[in-house]
Design a protein around this motif. Sequence first.
Motif, PDB file in Angstrom:
ATOM      1  N   GLY A 194       0.794  -1.215   0.000  1.00  0.00           N
ATOM      2  CA  GLY A 194       0.000   0.000   0.000  1.00  0.00           C
ATOM      3  C   GLY A 194       0.826   1.263   0.000  1.00  0.00           C
ATOM      4  N   MET A 195       2.024   1.212   0.564  1.00  0.00           N
ATOM      5  CA  MET A 195       2.903   2.385   0.572  1.00  0.00           C
ATOM      6  C   MET A 195       3.266   2.798  -0.840  1.00  0.00           C
ATOM      7  SD  MET A 195       5.396   1.134   3.686  1.00  0.00           S
ATOM      8  CE  MET A 195       6.618   2.456   3.465  1.00  0.00           C
ATOM      9  N   PHE A 196       3.368   1.810  -1.747  1.00  0.00           N
ATOM     10  CA  PHE A 196       3.816   2.092  -3.110  1.00  0.00           C
ATOM     11  C   PHE A 196       2.666   2.164  -4.112  1.00  0.00           C
ATOM     12  CE2 PHE A 196       7.466   0.313  -0.935  1.00  0.00           C
ATOM     13  CZ  PHE A 196       8.497   1.141  -1.354  1.00  0.00           C
ATOM     14  N   SER A 197       1.527   1.542  -3.800  1.00  0.00           N
ATOM     15  CA  SER A 197       0.415   1.543  -4.751  1.00  0.00           C
ATOM     16  C   SER A 197      -0.436   2.803  -4.664  1.00  0.00           C
ATOM     17  CB  SER A 197      -0.463   0.310  -4.528  1.00  0.00           C
ATOM     18  OG  SER A 197      -1.034   0.332  -3.223  1.00  0.00           O
ATOM     19  N   ASN A 198      -0.396   3.503  -3.529  1.00  0.00           N
ATOM     20  CA  ASN A 198      -1.160   4.740  -3.369  1.00  0.00           C
ATOM     21  C   ASN A 198      -0.527   5.837  -4.218  1.00  0.00           C
ATOM     22  OD1 ASN A 198      -2.409   7.119  -2.520  1.00  0.00           O
ATOM     23  ND2 ASN A 198      -2.535   6.462  -0.385  1.00  0.00           N
ATOM     24  N   LEU A 199      -1.251   6.297  -5.207  1.00  0.00           N
ATOM     25  CA  LEU A 199      -0.689   7.258  -6.162  1.00  0.00           C
ATOM     26  C   LEU A 199      -0.431   8.622  -5.534  1.00  0.00           C
ATOM     27  CD1 LEU A 199      -2.803   6.407  -9.337  1.00  0.00           C
ATOM     28  CD2 LEU A 199      -0.530   5.581  -8.705  1.00  0.00           C
ATOM     29  N   GLU A 200      -1.008   8.895  -4.369  1.00  0.00           N
ATOM     30  CA  GLU A 200      -0.763  10.165  -3.699  1.00  0.00           C
ATOM     31  C   GLU A 200       0.568  10.167  -2.944  1.00  0.00           C
ATOM     32  OE1 GLU A 200      -4.029  11.072  -1.174  1.00  0.00           O
ATOM     33  OE2 GLU A 200      -5.419  11.490  -2.834  1.00  0.00           O
ATOM     34  N   ASN A 201       1.114   8.989  -2.698  1.00  0.00           N
ATOM     35  CA  ASN A 201       2.339   8.886  -1.903  1.00  0.00           C
ATOM     36  C   ASN A 201       3.582   9.226  -2.718  1.00  0.00           C
ATOM     37  OD1 ASN A 201       0.898   8.098   0.333  1.00  0.00           O
ATOM     38  ND2 ASN A 201       1.443   5.929   0.181  1.00  0.00           N
ATOM     39  N   ARG A 202       4.527   9.894  -2.067  1.00  0.00           N
ATOM     40  CA  ARG A 202       5.886  10.071  -2.570  1.00  0.00           C
ATOM     41  C   ARG A 202       6.818   9.536  -1.498  1.00  0.00           C
ATOM     42  NH1 ARG A 202       1.671  13.200  -4.762  1.00  0.00           N
ATOM     43  NH2 ARG A 202       2.393  14.463  -6.515  1.00  0.00           N
ATOM     44  N   MET A 203       7.986   9.056  -1.924  1.00  0.00           N
ATOM     45  CA  MET A 203       8.940   8.548  -0.953  1.00  0.00           C
ATOM     46  C   MET A 203      10.358   8.884  -1.385  1.00  0.00           C
ATOM     47  SD  MET A 203       9.654   4.637   0.428  1.00  0.00           S
ATOM     48  CE  MET A 203       7.934   4.330   0.774  1.00  0.00           C
ATOM     49  N   ILE A 204      11.102   9.462  -0.453  1.00  0.00           N
ATOM     50  CA  ILE A 204      12.532   9.639  -0.675  1.00  0.00           C
ATOM     51  C   ILE A 204      13.257   8.805   0.370  1.00  0.00           C
ATOM     52  CG2 ILE A 204      12.312  11.969  -1.645  1.00  0.00           C
ATOM     53  CD1 ILE A 204      13.419  12.954   1.137  1.00  0.00           C
ATOM     54  N   GLY A 205      14.484   8.407   0.044  1.00  0.00           N
ATOM     55  CA  GLY A 205      15.236   7.583   0.971  1.00  0.00           C
ATOM     56  C   GLY A 205      16.694   7.979   1.031  1.00  0.00           C
ATOM     57  N   PHE A 206      17.318   7.661   2.151  1.00  0.00           N
ATOM     58  CA  PHE A 206      18.759   7.851   2.338  1.00  0.00           C
ATOM     59  C   PHE A 206      19.427   6.535   1.954  1.00  0.00           C
ATOM     60  CE2 PHE A 206      22.735   7.713   4.582  1.00  0.00           C
ATOM     61  CZ  PHE A 206      23.179   9.018   4.695  1.00  0.00           C
ATOM     62  N   ASP A 207      20.129   6.544   0.824  1.00  0.00           N
ATOM     63  CA  ASP A 207      20.766   5.351   0.272  1.00  0.00           C
ATOM     64  C   ASP A 207      22.273   5.547   0.294  1.00  0.00           C
ATOM     65  OD1 ASP A 207      21.656   3.180  -1.183  1.00  0.00           O
ATOM     66  OD2 ASP A 207      20.191   3.395  -2.787  1.00  0.00           O
ATOM     67  N   ASP A 208      22.964   4.739   1.104  1.00  0.00           N
ATOM     68  CA  ASP A 208      24.419   4.885   1.205  1.00  0.00           C
ATOM     69  C   ASP A 208      25.166   4.042   0.178  1.00  0.00           C
ATOM     70  OD1 ASP A 208      24.207   2.299   2.125  1.00  0.00           O
ATOM     71  OD2 ASP A 208      25.175   2.671   4.073  1.00  0.00           O
TER      72      ASP A 208
ATOM     73  N   LEU B 189      11.405   8.774   3.927  1.00  0.00           N
ATOM     74  CA  LEU B 189      10.340   9.727   4.243  1.00  0.00           C
ATOM     75  C   LEU B 189       9.196   9.472   3.285  1.00  0.00           C
ATOM     76  CD1 LEU B 189       9.475  12.356   5.800  1.00  0.00           C
ATOM     77  CD2 LEU B 189      10.499  13.640   3.928  1.00  0.00           C
ATOM     78  N   LEU B 190       8.066   9.022   3.816  1.00  0.00           N
ATOM     79  CA  LEU B 190       6.860   8.786   3.029  1.00  0.00           C
ATOM     80  C   LEU B 190       5.926   9.962   3.259  1.00  0.00           C
ATOM     81  CD1 LEU B 190       5.224   6.680   1.288  1.00  0.00           C
ATOM     82  CD2 LEU B 190       4.229   5.910   3.454  1.00  0.00           C
ATOM     83  N   PHE B 191       5.489  10.625   2.160  1.00  0.00           N
ATOM     84  CA  PHE B 191       4.692  11.834   2.332  1.00  0.00           C
ATOM     85  C   PHE B 191       3.736  12.027   1.166  1.00  0.00           C
ATOM     86  CE2 PHE B 191       8.440  13.020  -0.082  1.00  0.00           C
ATOM     87  CZ  PHE B 191       7.992  13.929  -1.017  1.00  0.00           C
ATOM     88  N   SER B 192       2.806  12.948   1.355  1.00  0.00           N
ATOM     89  CA  SER B 192       1.891  13.359   0.298  1.00  0.00           C
ATOM     90  C   SER B 192       1.664  14.853   0.440  1.00  0.00           C
ATOM     91  CB  SER B 192       0.562  12.599   0.381  1.00  0.00           C
ATOM     92  OG  SER B 192      -0.096  12.896   1.598  1.00  0.00           O
ATOM     93  N   PHE B 193       0.973  15.437  -0.532  1.00  0.00           N
ATOM     94  CA  PHE B 193       0.645  16.862  -0.474  1.00  0.00           C
ATOM     95  C   PHE B 193      -0.847  17.038  -0.201  1.00  0.00           C
ATOM     96  CE2 PHE B 193       4.478  16.884  -3.144  1.00  0.00           C
ATOM     97  CZ  PHE B 193       5.243  17.805  -2.444  1.00  0.00           C
ATOM     98  N   GLU B 194      -1.183  18.111   0.480  1.00  0.00           N
ATOM     99  CA  GLU B 194      -2.573  18.404   0.822  1.00  0.00           C
ATOM    100  C   GLU B 194      -2.877  19.856   0.501  1.00  0.00           C
ATOM    101  OE1 GLU B 194      -4.190  18.738   5.103  1.00  0.00           O
ATOM    102  OE2 GLU B 194      -4.620  16.668   4.529  1.00  0.00           O
ATOM    103  N   LYS B 195      -3.943  20.083  -0.272  1.00  0.00           N
ATOM    104  CA  LYS B 195      -4.312  21.446  -0.637  1.00  0.00           C
ATOM    105  C   LYS B 195      -4.820  22.202   0.574  1.00  0.00           C
ATOM    106  CE  LYS B 195      -6.678  22.176  -4.348  1.00  0.00           C
ATOM    107  NZ  LYS B 195      -7.714  22.114  -5.405  1.00  0.00           N
ATOM    108  N   ARG B 196      -4.396  23.459   0.694  1.00  0.00           N
ATOM    109  CA  ARG B 196      -4.869  24.312   1.779  1.00  0.00           C
ATOM    110  C   ARG B 196      -5.942  25.281   1.312  1.00  0.00           C
ATOM    111  NH1 ARG B 196      -1.438  25.474   6.068  1.00  0.00           N
ATOM    112  NH2 ARG B 196      -3.102  26.879   6.742  1.00  0.00           N
TER     113      ARG B 196
END
Length: 417
Positions: free
Chosen positions: A194-208, A216-223
């Motif tokens: 579900g973390m990856f199938s939700n089209l509203e989700n974005r994810m960045i990662g720290f890859d060494d 960081l799993l996040f989405s945007f919300e209109k204000r």
Amino acid sequence: MSEIRKLNLRELRDYIEIVTNAYPGIMKPSTEMKEETLKRFIERQTNDDTLDYYGLFRNNKLIGGMRLHFHRMNLFSKIIPVGGVGLVAIDLLHKKEKGAKELIEFFMKIFLEKGVNMVLLYPFRPDFYKKMGFGYGPKMHQYRIRPESFPKGHGKLHLRFLGSEDKEKVNECYTRIAKGTNGLFLKTTAELDGMFSNLENRMIGFDDGKKIKGYLLFSFEKRSQTNFVFNDLVIKEFIYDSPEALLEMSTFLHSQTDQVDRIVWNTQEENVHFLIDDPRNGSDNLLPSVYHESNISGVGLMYRIIDTRGIFKDLKDHNFNSITAKVKVEITDTMLPQNDGELILHFTEGWVRVLENGDYDVEISLDVSDFSSLLMGVVTFKELYQFGKAKLSNPTYLNTVNSLFFTTEKPKCISAF
């Protein structure tokens, strides 16, 4: 006469009708949504071995239901099985007929039969479940932070966007951290997907270059409906295993100033104000005398020990702060008679033995709800004693008993169910 059993695929449609009326805030009554929900329920009932849908029948008619979850949780560095329940729903025509109570009783019975010693839930009413023996978990704190308040590091060298091809690496990162964090669940396959199938989700990662050390799993919300550049960034998961990973992802958040008004962070971290520059949440509220509102908090996840002897067997390799003491524990459990009563705990340099009978230095008495919170590390014994929620036969042992159950590792949980 009531019957509770696993729902067959045909009966799921009737359960969805009950759920739609029970949760009008999240379930739209449209045919399209009901069909999508049915498709999802059938898929999970058929193929997901971490959950089951159960129904409550009276006179062969479905009048309510629930979803049972089979989780694995870190309890002081040991992964134990725990049970969860969600989507408890009763037909509107059968409210106040003790249907929910029957479902919860059955929920606990199912997991007792499986040898599970603790269950959890998210309450629709905390007071209702407190009376049923569920104890409060850690609070969730919602911070609304200006992006520029996050610390700015030297760069974002190790950050990249993550996609479904990184699923296993993300799970390895989360699992590594979960095994070192009291209270966290291991992720189920459905949760990870579900973390990856939700089209509203974005994810960045720290890859060494070798592994993911944070994400960081996040989405945007209109204000605003009229201003398309007025948005918030909503953090859904913020996982990291080092200050370096945290700082680079913090730098990413700092750099979103031109596009994001506030970063919304729901977290069980109590001391976020030590990380950020400006802890104020934008409400401009002042608490007497001059305390700036930094966040709002809520009570949610609740724990319940359903087998007290069993949970101490789970903790046989846990050291209770090197304390030596003999303690009689009297638990009040009005819903589970087999869990109501007393047991003797002999602690020797922190290692515990559970006895049916034996000598003891001090006796403590408390409700199973408060004992569940105490054992998880949510609240201290001294606090419960001062609030009148726990009794102590000899007050000179207050610090000893408090030290027995004290932990610096308050539980955390980011899994929804």
